[in-house]
Design a protein around this motif. Structure first.
Motif, mmCIF file in Angstrom:
data_model
loop_
_atom_site.group_PDB
_atom_site.id
_atom_site.type_symbol
_atom_site.label_atom_id
_atom_site.label_comp_id
_atom_site.label_asym_id
_atom_site.label_seq_id
_atom_site.Cartn_x
_atom_site.Cartn_y
_atom_site.Cartn_z
ATOM 1 N N VAL A 70 0.729 -1.491 0.006
ATOM 2 C CA VAL A 70 0.008 0.116 0.220
ATOM 3 C C VAL A 70 0.866 1.055 -0.019
ATOM 4 C CG1 VAL A 70 -1.787 1.244 1.230
ATOM 5 C CG2 VAL A 70 -1.742 -1.424 1.430
ATOM 6 N N PRO A 71 0.939 2.056 -0.939
ATOM 7 C CA PRO A 71 1.606 3.292 -0.958
ATOM 8 C C PRO A 71 1.093 4.407 -0.066
ATOM 9 C CG PRO A 71 0.485 3.052 -3.028
ATOM 10 C CD PRO A 71 0.012 1.962 -2.378
ATOM 11 N N HIS A 72 1.813 5.348 0.381
ATOM 12 C CA HIS A 72 1.311 6.493 1.128
ATOM 13 C C HIS A 72 1.973 7.633 0.366
ATOM 14 C CE1 HIS A 72 0.139 3.575 4.036
ATOM 15 N NE2 HIS A 72 1.556 3.354 4.292
ATOM 16 N N VAL A 73 2.444 7.699 -0.867
ATOM 17 C CA VAL A 73 2.820 8.711 -1.552
ATOM 18 C C VAL A 73 2.288 8.803 -2.743
ATOM 19 C CG1 VAL A 73 4.849 9.345 -0.039
ATOM 20 C CG2 VAL A 73 4.965 7.847 -2.094
ATOM 21 N N ASP A 74 2.216 9.838 -3.445
ATOM 22 C CA ASP A 74 1.488 9.844 -4.848
ATOM 23 C C ASP A 74 2.438 9.998 -6.063
ATOM 24 O OD1 ASP A 74 -1.020 10.399 -3.812
ATOM 25 O OD2 ASP A 74 -0.894 12.433 -3.715
ATOM 26 N N ARG A 75 3.848 10.605 -5.554
ATOM 27 C CA ARG A 75 4.783 10.583 -6.789
ATOM 28 C C ARG A 75 5.745 9.209 -7.055
ATOM 29 N NH1 ARG A 75 6.609 15.735 -3.996
ATOM 30 N NH2 ARG A 75 8.861 15.038 -4.990
ATOM 31 N N ILE A 76 5.212 8.420 -7.578
ATOM 32 C CA ILE A 76 5.806 7.154 -7.602
ATOM 33 C C ILE A 76 6.146 6.674 -9.237
ATOM 34 C CG2 ILE A 76 5.771 4.632 -7.317
ATOM 35 C CD1 ILE A 76 3.283 5.289 -5.489
ATOM 36 N N ALA A 77 7.325 6.257 -9.412
ATOM 37 C CA ALA A 77 8.078 6.140 -10.686
ATOM 38 C C ALA A 77 7.944 4.568 -10.800
ATOM 39 C CB ALA A 77 9.084 6.843 -11.034
ATOM 40 N N TYR A 78 7.759 3.984 -12.091
ATOM 41 C CA TYR A 78 7.701 2.394 -11.936
ATOM 42 C C TYR A 78 8.342 2.053 -13.161
ATOM 43 C CZ TYR A 78 6.059 -2.418 -12.047
ATOM 44 O OH TYR A 78 5.784 -3.870 -12.070
ATOM 45 N N LEU A 79 9.305 1.163 -13.031
ATOM 46 C CA LEU A 79 10.152 0.663 -14.294
ATOM 47 C C LEU A 79 10.078 -0.860 -14.393
ATOM 48 C CD1 LEU A 79 12.026 1.445 -16.860
ATOM 49 C CD2 LEU A 79 13.977 0.827 -15.192
ATOM 50 N N PRO A 80 9.168 -1.441 -15.020
ATOM 51 C CA PRO A 80 8.630 -2.770 -15.095
ATOM 52 C C PRO A 80 9.640 -3.539 -15.907
ATOM 53 C CG PRO A 80 7.365 -1.615 -16.726
ATOM 54 C CD PRO A 80 8.117 -0.514 -16.020
ATOM 55 N N GLN A 81 9.633 -4.849 -15.737
ATOM 56 C CA GLN A 81 10.656 -5.823 -16.420
ATOM 57 C C GLN A 81 10.510 -5.571 -17.891
ATOM 58 O OE1 GLN A 81 9.828 -9.922 -15.935
ATOM 59 N NE2 GLN A 81 10.050 -10.007 -13.648
ATOM 60 N N ARG A 82 9.536 -5.340 -18.346
ATOM 61 C CA ARG A 82 9.538 -5.503 -20.039
ATOM 62 C C ARG A 82 9.823 -3.998 -20.371
ATOM 63 N NH1 ARG A 82 5.937 -9.246 -18.330
ATOM 64 N NH2 ARG A 82 6.198 -11.392 -19.178
ATOM 65 N N LYS A 83 10.069 -3.158 -19.531
ATOM 66 C CA LYS A 83 10.299 -1.652 -20.172
ATOM 67 C C LYS A 83 9.025 -1.119 -20.998
ATOM 68 C CE LYS A 83 14.256 -2.423 -17.901
ATOM 69 N NZ LYS A 83 13.972 -3.758 -17.666
ATOM 70 N N ASP A 84 8.067 -1.596 -20.842
ATOM 71 C CA ASP A 84 6.685 -1.286 -21.760
ATOM 72 C C ASP A 84 6.121 -0.085 -21.372
ATOM 73 O OD1 ASP A 84 5.733 -2.170 -19.627
ATOM 74 O OD2 ASP A 84 4.531 -3.939 -20.588
ATOM 75 N N THR A 85 6.831 0.784 -20.699
ATOM 76 C CA THR A 85 6.149 1.926 -20.238
ATOM 77 C C THR A 85 6.193 3.066 -21.417
ATOM 78 O OG1 THR A 85 8.368 2.980 -19.255
ATOM 79 C CG2 THR A 85 6.548 1.912 -17.796
ATOM 80 N N LEU A 86 7.192 2.744 -22.272
ATOM 81 C CA LEU A 86 7.407 3.637 -23.616
ATOM 82 C C LEU A 86 6.666 3.434 -24.481
ATOM 83 C CD1 LEU A 86 11.320 3.500 -23.961
ATOM 84 C CD2 LEU A 86 10.059 5.165 -22.610
#
Length: 531
Positions: free
Chosen positions: A399-415
């Motif tokens: 459970v996160p308690h902050v809003d500014r979260i950056a996520y880099l998944p395994q497959r680098k499919d954020t691009l």
């Protein structure tokens, strides 16, 4: 009689549509057996593989193979409704086989099956060998081939895909970073498959352990291929000896250049003194004799100047040639922005099998465990991914308690593959001027025309650098970095730079990795082991 090579590239060049040159006049060959293909990120390894497998076509030159080529890409892409059979690459043959067994005698089914009447049995045996059946909890066996590929972890998917390549039995295979996402057991299974490989196998990798299981090492560097008959560690030892000799040559050449330069300066001083003395003597001579003396002195001085200048130029050229043989590579320079996270700030609550851990302030937490135990699912919960709600873990949640979260998944499919690198980065930093984004990307060795290329054309290492740059250049900076197998596809120097950046990061970090050497260098606050 010498054995013909399995793959030959002759005078091959490849230029991307935007004019970026990936390979230029490359001539090389791969023979039967196991070859490790190494090189820095962006050297052109993945481009070379795509050329050999026919996914790209050379701008000039020729690529010839002795038979069909199979390929494990860096990023496995499957349709949302893909099953294990699709990941194995046997769907069309399996469909035809089952149709025949159901009574459909259409000729095209028999053409598709060929001699592979035992395909289903062999496929199930291959999955059993790598332990995937037990991991999915599937029974009976036939259902296992129809299980959704999405139920596999990243490491399980890689093993299944490699097992499929062996099952199809093509004479030439290229595996691009096959140890990505693999836990210790899975790595052992992959290494066993590599050791037992029949035919021509080329593994593209930065994994030192895997590269000890090859017969030959090829390094792609600066557009040229170096071929060494041995493992990567033997190649490194060879390079170390070679570079030590080159360093000695450079020191000798530098000393010679300094000597020649000093002698030229001393000669110039002597020539000037002689000229001054000659002028003084000429005043007491008849004019005709004085002119003749001046002419001879100028000719002698000219010959001396040319001689000393030539000697200095030759020494300088020797020094430059020696320096060119020194291996001085660029590395990324990552400076993470300060997200201003107080030590008392609660970042997240992570519960593993009922045990609660509070991530507080700039802590660094590692989540470890075997393939398939739910590490990625836990990260998805932490960042609020929709899939995490569909596949909850028992007594395990984040459970996160902050809003500014950056996520880099395994497959680098954020691009966005269709968007340019610049567009991808500016998506999360819209107020940063394009020129400033370009300057910041240059620190990640992403510069020039590459910034304007679509993300889908990037190599694995380039893709990581752009995806990571998109995270850390976001405005405002993230308070929590969540990284899933961040060292995948990275060369060793880039891993070093990443470690330095993460250790200096003043925000919180939660990371999943099977790279123990990487984790040990992060000065972790805690480890959470999933089982």
């Amino acid at each position: 009689m010498p054995i013909s090579p399995s793959v030959v590239l002759h005078d091959v060049s490849f230029t991307w549509p935007d004019g970026t040159v990936a390979l230029s006049h490359l001539t090389t060959a791969f023979g039967r057996g196991r070859t490790g293909l190494v090189g820095r990120n962006g050297a052109g390894k993945s481009t070379l593989v795509r050329l050999v497998t026919g996914r790209l076509h050379p701008t000039s030159g020729t690529v010839t193979t002795s038979g069909p080529v199979d390929h494990l890409p860096q990023r496995l892409r499957t349709e949302d409704d893909a099953a294990v059979a699709d990941l194995l690459g046997i769907r069309s043959t399996l469909t035809a086989l089952r149709a025949i067994l159901a009574g459909d005698a259409a000729p095209e089914h028999f053409d598709a099956v060929g001699d592979a009447w035992d395909l289903e049995e062999r496929a199930l045996a291959a999955l059993d060998t790598i332990g995937v059946g037990a991991g999915l909890g599937a029974a009976p066996g036939q259902d296992l081939l129809e299980r959704p590929a999405s139920t596999l972890s990243g490491g399980q998917a890689v093993l299944v895909a490699v097992a499929g390549i062996r099952l199809r039995g093509r004479p030439i295979a290229f595996l691009d970073e096959p140890t990505n996402n693999l836990d210790r057991r899975a790595r052992g299974l992959l290494l066993d498959m590599v050791d037992d490989w029949q035919g021509t196998l080329v593994v593209v990798s930065h994994d030192r352990e895997l590269l000890e299981h090859v017969d030959e090492t090829c390094e792609l560097r600066a557009g040229a291929m170096t071929v060494f008959g041995g493992t990567f560690s033997a190649f490194e030892e060879h390079l170390a000896v070679q570079q030590a000799a080159v360093e000695r040559e450079v020191r000798v050449a530098e000393q010679r250049h300094r000597t020649e330069k000093r002698q030229r300066i001393e000669a110039e001083t002597k020539i000037a003194r002689r000229a001054k003395a000659g002028e003084k003597a000429a005043r007491s001579m008849p004019k005709i004799l004085a002119n003749e003396a001046r002419k001879k002195a100028q000719e002698t001085a000219g010959r001396l100047r040319v001689g000393y200048a030539d000697d200095e130029a030759a020494a300088l050229e020797t020094k430059r040639e020696a320096q060119l043989r020194l291996r001085a590579d660029e590395s990324i320079h990552v400076a993470l922005p300060d997200p201003d996270v107080p030590a008392s700030r609660q970042i997240a609550t992570v519960t593993v099998r009922g045990r609660e851990t509070i991530v507080q302030g700039p802590e660094r937490i590692a989540v470890t465990g075997d393939n398939g135990v739910g590490k990625t699912t836990l990260l998805d919960q932490l960042v609020g991914a929709p899939d995490a709600r569909e596949h909850p873990l028992p007594d395990t949640r984040a459970v996160p308690h902050v809003d500014r979260i950056a996520y880099l998944p395994q497959r680098k499919d954020t691009l966005d593959d269709a968007a340019t690198v610049l567009e991808n980065v500016r998506r999360d930093a819209p107020h940063v001027p394009p020129a400033e984004v370009r300057n910041r990307l240059a620190r990640f060795l992403v510069r020039g025309d590459t910034v304007d290329r679509p993300a889908g054309a990037l190599s694995g290492g380039e893709r990581f650098r752009v995806a990571f740059a998109t995270l850390v250049l976001a405005d405002p900076p993230p308070q929590l970095l969540v990284l899933d197998e961040p060292t995948n596809d990275l060369d060793l120097t880039s891993v070093d730079q990443l470690v330095d950046a993460l250790r200096a990061h003043r925000g919180a970090l939660v990371v999943v990795s099977h790279d123990e050497a990487f984790l040990e260098r992060l000065d972790l606050t805690a480890r959470l082991e999933l089982s």
